[in-house]
Design a protein around this motif. Structure first.
Motif, PDB file in Angstrom:
ATOM      1  N   ARG A   2       1.865  -9.258   3.759  1.00 13.39           N
ATOM      2  CA  ARG A   2       3.087  -9.535   4.527  1.00 13.39           C
ATOM      3  C   ARG A   2       4.297  -8.830   3.931  1.00 13.39           C
ATOM      4  O   ARG A   2       5.093  -8.224   4.650  1.00 13.39           O
ATOM      5  CB  ARG A   2       3.326 -11.050   4.576  1.00 13.39           C
ATOM      6  N   VAL A   3       4.410  -8.861   2.603  1.00 19.11           N
ATOM      7  CA  VAL A   3       5.575  -8.253   1.942  1.00 19.11           C
ATOM      8  C   VAL A   3       5.350  -6.757   1.705  1.00 19.11           C
ATOM      9  O   VAL A   3       6.280  -6.018   1.449  1.00 19.11           O
ATOM     10  CB  VAL A   3       5.862  -8.982   0.604  1.00 19.11           C
ATOM     11  N   ARG A   4       4.090  -6.319   1.813  1.00 13.98           N
ATOM     12  CA  ARG A   4       3.715  -4.924   1.597  1.00 13.98           C
ATOM     13  C   ARG A   4       3.946  -4.500   0.157  1.00 13.98           C
ATOM     14  O   ARG A   4       4.607  -3.504  -0.135  1.00 13.98           O
ATOM     15  CB  ARG A   4       4.451  -3.993   2.558  1.00 13.98           C
ATOM     16  N   ILE A   5       3.405  -5.273  -0.751  1.00 13.68           N
ATOM     17  CA  ILE A   5       3.434  -4.958  -2.171  1.00 13.68           C
ATOM     18  C   ILE A   5       2.038  -5.202  -2.747  1.00 13.68           C
ATOM     19  O   ILE A   5       1.197  -5.833  -2.096  1.00 13.68           O
ATOM     20  CB  ILE A   5       4.478  -5.812  -2.942  1.00 13.68           C
ATOM     21  N   LEU A   6       1.798  -4.699  -3.939  1.00  9.44           N
ATOM     22  CA  LEU A   6       0.483  -4.858  -4.561  1.00  9.44           C
ATOM     23  C   LEU A   6       0.635  -4.873  -6.076  1.00  9.44           C
ATOM     24  O   LEU A   6       1.199  -3.933  -6.655  1.00  9.44           O
ATOM     25  CB  LEU A   6      -0.442  -3.705  -4.164  1.00  9.44           C
ATOM     26  N   PRO A   7       0.175  -5.941  -6.741  1.00  8.77           N
ATOM     27  CA  PRO A   7       0.243  -5.955  -8.212  1.00  8.77           C
ATOM     28  C   PRO A   7      -0.736  -4.937  -8.799  1.00  8.77           C
ATOM     29  O   PRO A   7      -1.872  -4.824  -8.342  1.00  8.77           O
ATOM     30  CB  PRO A   7      -0.151  -7.391  -8.572  1.00  8.77           C
ATOM     31  N   LEU A   8      -0.293  -4.207  -9.811  1.00  9.80           N
ATOM     32  CA  LEU A   8      -1.133  -3.195 -10.442  1.00  9.80           C
ATOM     33  C   LEU A   8      -1.474  -3.523 -11.883  1.00  9.80           C
ATOM     34  O   LEU A   8      -2.529  -3.127 -12.385  1.00  9.80           O
ATOM     35  CB  LEU A   8      -0.436  -1.823 -10.408  1.00  9.80           C
ATOM     36  N   GLU A   9      -0.587  -4.234 -12.573  1.00  9.15           N
ATOM     37  CA  GLU A   9      -0.825  -4.463 -13.995  1.00  9.15           C
ATOM     38  C   GLU A   9      -0.112  -5.727 -14.446  1.00  9.15           C
ATOM     39  O   GLU A   9       1.031  -5.990 -14.049  1.00  9.15           O
ATOM     40  CB  GLU A   9      -0.320  -3.252 -14.804  1.00  9.15           C
ATOM     41  N   VAL A  10      -0.804  -6.503 -15.259  1.00 15.32           N
ATOM     42  CA  VAL A  10      -0.206  -7.693 -15.868  1.00 15.32           C
ATOM     43  C   VAL A  10      -0.321  -7.526 -17.373  1.00 15.32           C
ATOM     44  O   VAL A  10      -1.422  -7.415 -17.913  1.00 15.32           O
ATOM     45  CB  VAL A  10      -0.921  -8.990 -15.420  1.00 15.32           C
ATOM     46  N   ARG A  11       0.850  -7.505 -18.043  1.00 13.79           N
ATOM     47  CA  ARG A  11       0.827  -7.253 -19.477  1.00 13.79           C
ATOM     48  C   ARG A  11       1.938  -8.045 -20.148  1.00 13.79           C
ATOM     49  O   ARG A  11       3.120  -7.804 -19.911  1.00 13.79           O
ATOM     50  CB  ARG A  11       1.016  -5.758 -19.752  1.00 13.79           C
ATOM     51  N   GLY A  12       1.542  -9.009 -20.981  1.00 15.77           N
ATOM     52  CA  GLY A  12       2.529  -9.819 -21.693  1.00 15.77           C
ATOM     53  C   GLY A  12       3.438 -10.552 -20.730  1.00 15.77           C
ATOM     54  O   GLY A  12       2.986 -11.308 -19.865  1.00 15.77           O
ATOM     55  N   ASP A  13       4.748 -10.322 -20.857  1.00 19.68           N
ATOM     56  CA  ASP A  13       5.725 -10.996 -19.990  1.00 19.68           C
ATOM     57  C   ASP A  13       6.193 -10.085 -18.863  1.00 19.68           C
ATOM     58  O   ASP A  13       7.267 -10.274 -18.299  1.00 19.68           O
ATOM     59  CB  ASP A  13       6.934 -11.444 -20.818  1.00 19.68           C
ATOM     60  N   GLU A  14       5.354  -9.104 -18.511  1.00 18.61           N
ATOM     61  CA  GLU A  14       5.754  -8.130 -17.496  1.00 18.61           C
ATOM     62  C   GLU A  14       4.627  -7.916 -16.490  1.00 18.61           C
ATOM     63  O   GLU A  14       3.457  -7.879 -16.843  1.00 18.61           O
ATOM     64  CB  GLU A  14       6.110  -6.810 -18.178  1.00 18.61           C
ATOM     65  N   VAL A  15       4.988  -7.789 -15.220  1.00 17.58           N
ATOM     66  CA  VAL A  15       4.010  -7.492 -14.172  1.00 17.58           C
ATOM     67  C   VAL A  15       4.514  -6.285 -13.387  1.00 17.58           C
ATOM     68  O   VAL A  15       5.686  -6.210 -13.014  1.00 17.58           O
ATOM     69  CB  VAL A  15       3.787  -8.710 -13.241  1.00 17.58           C
ATOM     70  N   THR A  16       3.638  -5.315 -13.182  1.00 20.22           N
ATOM     71  CA  THR A  16       3.992  -4.103 -12.444  1.00 20.22           C
ATOM     72  C   THR A  16       3.561  -4.254 -10.990  1.00 20.22           C
ATOM     73  O   THR A  16       2.391  -4.542 -10.715  1.00 20.22           O
ATOM     74  CB  THR A  16       3.313  -2.868 -13.063  1.00 20.22           C
ATOM     75  N   ILE A  17       4.512  -4.081 -10.080  1.00 20.22           N
ATOM     76  CA  ILE A  17       4.261  -4.265  -8.651  1.00 20.22           C
ATOM     77  C   ILE A  17       4.512  -2.956  -7.919  1.00 20.22           C
ATOM     78  O   ILE A  17       5.548  -2.314  -8.100  1.00 20.22           O
ATOM     79  CB  ILE A  17       5.172  -5.357  -8.056  1.00 20.22           C
ATOM     80  N   ALA A  18       3.539  -2.550  -7.093  1.00 22.56           N
ATOM     81  CA  ALA A  18       3.668  -1.334  -6.303  1.00 22.56           C
ATOM     82  C   ALA A  18       4.319  -1.639  -4.964  1.00 22.56           C
ATOM     83  O   ALA A  18       4.021  -2.661  -4.336  1.00 22.56           O
ATOM     84  CB  ALA A  18       2.291  -0.711  -6.070  1.00 22.56           C
ATOM     85  N   THR A  19       5.218  -0.750  -4.534  1.00 27.48           N
ATOM     86  CA  THR A  19       5.871  -0.896  -3.242  1.00 27.48           C
ATOM     87  C   THR A  19       6.076   0.481  -2.634  1.00 27.48           C
ATOM     88  O   THR A  19       6.157   1.482  -3.345  1.00 27.48           O
ATOM     89  CB  THR A  19       7.234  -1.612  -3.377  1.00 27.48           C
ATOM     90  N   ALA A  20       6.137   0.534  -1.317  1.00 27.92           N
ATOM     91  CA  ALA A  20       6.484   1.764  -0.619  1.00 27.92           C
ATOM     92  C   ALA A  20       7.808   1.621   0.115  1.00 27.92           C
ATOM     93  O   ALA A  20       8.214   2.509   0.850  1.00 27.92           O
ATOM     94  CB  ALA A  20       5.379   2.150   0.364  1.00 27.92           C
ATOM     95  N   GLU A  21       8.467   0.478  -0.088  1.00 31.57           N
ATOM     96  CA  GLU A  21       9.777   0.204   0.518  1.00 31.57           C
ATOM     97  C   GLU A  21      10.761  -0.121  -0.597  1.00 31.57           C
ATOM     98  O   GLU A  21      10.984  -1.291  -0.937  1.00 31.57           O
ATOM     99  CB  GLU A  21       9.678  -0.956   1.513  1.00 31.57           C
ATOM    100  N   PRO A  22      11.390   0.888  -1.196  1.00 35.96           N
ATOM    101  CA  PRO A  22      12.230   0.647  -2.372  1.00 35.96           C
ATOM    102  C   PRO A  22      13.495  -0.159  -2.105  1.00 35.96           C
ATOM    103  O   PRO A  22      14.099  -0.694  -3.045  1.00 35.96           O
ATOM    104  CB  PRO A  22      12.573   2.065  -2.846  1.00 35.96           C
ATOM    105  N   PHE A  23      13.929  -0.273  -0.833  1.00 39.53           N
ATOM    106  CA  PHE A  23      15.173  -0.988  -0.539  1.00 39.53           C
ATOM    107  C   PHE A  23      14.937  -2.435  -0.129  1.00 39.53           C
ATOM    108  O   PHE A  23      15.877  -3.196   0.044  1.00 39.53           O
ATOM    109  CB  PHE A  23      15.958  -0.244   0.542  1.00 39.53           C
TER     110      PHE A  23
END
Length: 598
Positions: free
Chosen positions: A114-135
């Motif tokens: 729905r939000v059009r995002i995808l988690p790619l990496e979980v490391r410590g206190d940080e999570v990397t989220i992929a998006t194609a809509e930067p705004f």
């Protein structure tokens, strides 16, 4: 005095809203990527494309070219430009580097879609989220509060985002559902484990989730150019690894019960005995890639302490249509090799360790030789690839059909050319010699470090020197080195004298003006290398070498020196040529080749 003119970059989008062509196109014009005429055409027909289509995808489909460089404005180029424009890192989604089971726990598949995002990496206190809509950023604060982690956004290709959102969650769900049907080893007591062993309880190999996992595994391996797939059982988790360009990469970990079911599924498709898990088995499967190409998998199982280990070697039939230049042969190599294999009788050997490309070289050579007026027969263990132009026979140890027995049988089949998979013992060597003496061209392999080592190996096996001198035409040693990705390789300045001497000593070779290095890009999955090429050392037997073979006191070093004087080029010198041509690196050649001796 006039005030300095300050150029303010045109905004690419509107905060809180999805990307729109009306914002993208003027920004591309400002940055010199799009001409005014092309921009006018795009904006004139902007409403024709579907409203659901991502703006970058719609733009890439117009097959435009960069106004500054003339290169195509493809989707990756546009995504990379936009990421740089808005200050985000651009990431290519690589499932090899994504822990699917962990990222799938970050959010539900429904929320991600729905939000059009995808988690790619979980490391410590940080999570990397992929998006194609930067705004579109309203989800960032909510997700950070829910996860109690800092959210790092990265820009990705919108088509990759759509594809992998479905694939990642589908695969994670299949593994999870299959795991629930398996046995809980952690909570079981000793009596339950004993009972499990007696019952042989496993997951159903035809379970829909297992089928999904296996199909995904194959298609992903084909996309990644993997040559081998390893399914390795461990105490609690099974490991899945791919060999890509000669290097193993960890892909995924699944519960032990799921891995066992995957192995059973693959054995079933390979017509192997699914129940038998105590002895090694071999099998074969034919399947197709996503684009319809036929691929053959050779299967091999091995009983280990934690269960069956399965290795699938991937054979692409297109390898038989390649020419020698595609394998890495230089013009000089091709000429010398054809001179050896053009003979009507004698023995030609290819040597090198496992995985050095010997089989590919032999198949390519046989394909070249297999004209309508010759009979080509092979005896192999196992048959690597099925080729209609050859008459191929499989060694069967269970019925005492060995290489030597196979050659003996083939000699009664009126052959012109015989290929023996490997010379392993004196009996096979003697049969190969006998076949050569009776007017046949024999091609075979040995496992030696270099070309001269093949002669001493045959002598050590007990082959008479006078018969070797009468039949051996020549030997080629080979290795495979990874080649630099043509899309991202960069000049790296001049080589140091020490590095060059380490590569070519004790011989002399002109040092190139500069070297090349691997930078890493999307095409090569950031490894810097894409594909492999062969290094070849071709030793043609001449009178000097035959005289040394006939002398019992001659040693390997003397044979090597004589081979060099007769025109053979050591593997490292062949590698030095590839380095000078910008095909590979010094480090790669040193890794793949044995040291030279004077």
């Amino acid at each position: 005095m006039n005030a300095p003119h300050i150029v303010v970059a045109r905004p690419v989008g509107t905060p809180g809203k999805r990307l729109d062509l009306a914002d993208l196109v003027p920004a591309l014009v400002d940055d010199g990527l799009l001409g005014a005429d092309d921009a006018e055409q795009v904006l004139r027909y902007a409403g024709v494309s579907s409203a659901r289509e991502h703006a970058l995808v719609a733009l890439s489909l117009r097959k435009l070219k960069c106004a500054a460089t003339g290169k195509p404005l493809d989707l990756d180029t546009l995504c990379e430009w936009l990421a740089q424009r808005v200050g985000l890192a651009y990431r290519h989604i690589d499932p090899l580097k994504v822990d699917l089971s962990r990222v799938a726990e970050v959010m539900s598949s429904q929320y991600a879609a729905r939000v059009r995002i995808l988690p790619l990496e979980v490391r410590g206190d940080e999570v990397t989220i992929a998006t194609a809509e930067p705004f579109v950023t309203d989800w960032v604060e909510d997700l950070a509060g829910l996860l109690r982690k800092r959210v790092l956004r990265v820009m990705v290709n919108p088509l990759d985002l759509k594809r992998y959102t479905v694939e990642f969650y589908s695969l994670a769900k299949s593994v999870r559902e299959a795991g629930r049907k398996g046995f809980d080893y952690e909570r079981s007591n000793f009596e339950q484990l004993v009972e499990l062993g007696r019952s042989g309880r496993t997951l159903d190999a035809n379970d829909a989730h297992i089928v999904t996992i296996v199909d995904w595994l194959w298609q992903y391996a084909f996309e990644q150019r993997a040559s081998d797939i390893h399914l390795e059982p461990r105490r609690e988790l099974g490991s899945i690894r791919f060999r890509i360009d000669g290097v193993l990469h960890q892909v995924y970990q699944v519960p032990a019960a799921v891995l066992a079911a995957m192995t059973s599924r693959i054995k079933l498709l390979g017509r192997m005995d699914v129940v038998e898990k105590r002895r090694p088995q071999d099998g074969r499967i034919k399947t197709r890639t996503g684009d319809g190409r036929e691929i053959e998998l050779r299967l091999s199982t091995l009983p280990t302490v934690f269960g069956e280990k399965l290795v699938m070697r991937i054979f692409d039939p297109e390898v038989l249509t390649r020419d020698f230049s595609e394998l890495g042969f230089s013009d000089e190599d091709v000429g010398r090799w054809h001179a050896l294999t053009a003979r009507s009788n004698g023995i030609v050997l290819v040597t090198g360790p496992t995985g050095s490309g010997k089989t590919t070289t032999l198949y390519t050579t046989l394909k070249h030789l297999a004209t309508d007026d010759v009979n080509v027969c092979t005896v192999e263990d196992p048959i690597e690839m099925i080729e209609p132009a050859f008459n191929q026979m499989q060694v069967q140890a269970s019925i005492d059909l060995t290489f030597a027995g196979g050659v003996r049988a083939l000699m009664r089949q009126d052959p012109d050319i015989i290929m023996v998979g490997e010379i392993r013992d004196l009996e096979t060597a003697e049969m190969a010699i006998q076949a050569a003496l009776t007017g046949h061209l024999v091609l075979s392999t040995l496992h030696t470090q270099d070309a001269a080592g093949a002669v001493t190996r045959l002598l050590d096996l007990g082959a008479p020197a006078y018969l070797l001198n009468a039949t051996l035409i020549g030997v080629m040693a080979q290795r495979l080195v990874r080649t630099l990705c043509p899309h991202c390789k960069q000049q790296n300045g001049p080589l140091s004298d020490e590095s060059w001497q380490e590569l070519v000593a004790p011989y002399r070779a002109v040092k190139p003006a500069h070297s090349w290095r691997s930078a890493g890009c999307l095409e090569c999955r950031m490894t810097g290398y894409k594909g492999r090429a062969g290094l070849y050392e071709i030793m043609a037997m001449d009178d000097t070498l035959r005289a040394l073979v006939g002398r019992r006191e001659s040693d390997l070093q003397e044979l090597r020196r004589a081979a060099m004087r007769s025109g053979a080029r050591p593997l490292r010198l062949a590698g030095a040529q590839k380095v000078a041509a910008g095909i590979t690196t010094v480090e790669e050649v040193l890794r793949a080749t044995p040291p030279m001796t004077g």
